[in-house]
Design a protein around this motif. Structure first.
Motif, PDB file in Angstrom:
ATOM      1  N   THR A   1      59.025  29.855 -58.634  1.00 19.31           N
ATOM      2  CA  THR A   1      59.098  28.529 -58.006  1.00 19.31           C
ATOM      3  C   THR A   1      58.818  28.553 -56.515  1.00 19.31           C
ATOM      4  N   ASN A   2      58.839  29.745 -55.920  1.00 18.23           N
ATOM      5  CA  ASN A   2      58.664  29.915 -54.481  1.00 18.23           C
ATOM      6  C   ASN A   2      59.778  29.244 -53.672  1.00 18.23           C
ATOM      7  N   GLN A   3      60.894  28.933 -54.322  1.00 20.31           N
ATOM      8  CA  GLN A   3      62.040  28.331 -53.642  1.00 20.31           C
ATOM      9  C   GLN A   3      62.910  29.433 -53.042  1.00 20.31           C
ATOM     10  N   PRO A   4      63.551  29.170 -51.899  1.00 20.34           N
ATOM     11  CA  PRO A   4      64.433  30.171 -51.296  1.00 20.34           C
ATOM     12  C   PRO A   4      65.643  30.458 -52.190  1.00 20.34           C
ATOM     13  N   VAL A   5      66.106  31.706 -52.144  1.00 23.02           N
ATOM     14  CA  VAL A   5      67.275  32.109 -52.917  1.00 23.02           C
ATOM     15  C   VAL A   5      68.437  32.285 -51.939  1.00 23.02           C
ATOM     16  N   LYS A   6      69.443  31.399 -52.028  1.00 23.29           N
ATOM     17  CA  LYS A   6      70.577  31.508 -51.116  1.00 23.29           C
ATOM     18  C   LYS A   6      71.668  32.368 -51.739  1.00 23.29           C
ATOM     19  N   ASP A   7      72.468  32.975 -50.884  1.00 23.93           N
ATOM     20  CA  ASP A   7      73.607  33.820 -51.260  1.00 23.93           C
ATOM     21  C   ASP A   7      73.206  35.093 -52.009  1.00 23.93           C
ATOM     22  N   ALA A   8      71.954  35.522 -51.865  1.00 25.04           N
ATOM     23  CA  ALA A   8      71.545  36.813 -52.433  1.00 25.04           C
ATOM     24  C   ALA A   8      72.053  37.921 -51.512  1.00 25.04           C
ATOM     25  N   ILE A   9      72.468  39.036 -52.083  1.00 23.47           N
ATOM     26  CA  ILE A   9      72.945  40.172 -51.296  1.00 23.47           C
ATOM     27  C   ILE A   9      71.767  41.115 -51.048  1.00 23.47           C
ATOM     28  N   VAL A  10      71.561  41.461 -49.780  1.00 19.03           N
ATOM     29  CA  VAL A  10      70.497  42.375 -49.376  1.00 19.03           C
ATOM     30  C   VAL A  10      71.177  43.580 -48.734  1.00 19.03           C
ATOM     31  N   GLU A  11      70.737  44.788 -49.089  1.00 16.95           N
ATOM     32  CA  GLU A  11      71.370  46.008 -48.578  1.00 16.95           C
ATOM     33  C   GLU A  11      70.331  46.959 -48.007  1.00 16.95           C
ATOM     34  N   VAL A  12      70.681  47.591 -46.878  1.00 16.68           N
ATOM     35  CA  VAL A  12      69.911  48.718 -46.352  1.00 16.68           C
ATOM     36  C   VAL A  12      70.604  49.954 -46.916  1.00 16.68           C
ATOM     37  N   ILE A  13      69.975  50.595 -47.884  1.00 20.64           N
ATOM     38  CA  ILE A  13      70.620  51.668 -48.633  1.00 20.64           C
ATOM     39  C   ILE A  13      71.071  52.813 -47.733  1.00 20.64           C
ATOM     40  N   GLU A  14      70.244  53.188 -46.764  1.00 16.91           N
ATOM     41  CA  GLU A  14      70.577  54.317 -45.900  1.00 16.91           C
ATOM     42  C   GLU A  14      71.855  54.089 -45.090  1.00 16.91           C
ATOM     43  N   THR A  15      72.146  52.835 -44.763  1.00 17.77           N
ATOM     44  CA  THR A  15      73.325  52.533 -43.941  1.00 17.77           C
ATOM     45  C   THR A  15      74.444  51.885 -44.744  1.00 17.77           C
TER      46      THR A  15
END
Length: 67
Positions: free
Chosen positions: A32-46
């Motif tokens: 849909t190309n719609q923004p996804v709110k409340d998704a969790i994003v992680e930098v694995i190294e940190t």
């Protein structure tokens, strides 16, 4: 049901610190190309995590350069 997500990461260097930077990006639904709110994003190294805002945007600050 799982939607495919498109993750765009834009990395910019922080001009105030040569060894740390900022990672920003936006998560959108692939279909849909719609923004996804409340998704969790992680930098694995940190192991740092942030969640996306209402526009699907996220930001990590003080990220060690090269991470």
């Amino acid at each position: 049901m799982k939607s495919l997500l498109t993750l765009v990461i834009i990395v910019s260097l922080n001009i105030f610190s040569q060894d740390k930077g900022i990672i920003t990006g936006k998560i959108t639904d692939h279909e849909t190309n719609q923004p996804v709110k409340d998704a969790i994003v992680e930098v694995i190294e940190t192991q740092k995590q942030v969640s996306t805002n209402e526009k699907g945007e996220f930001e990590f600050t003080d990220v060690q350069y090269g991470t």
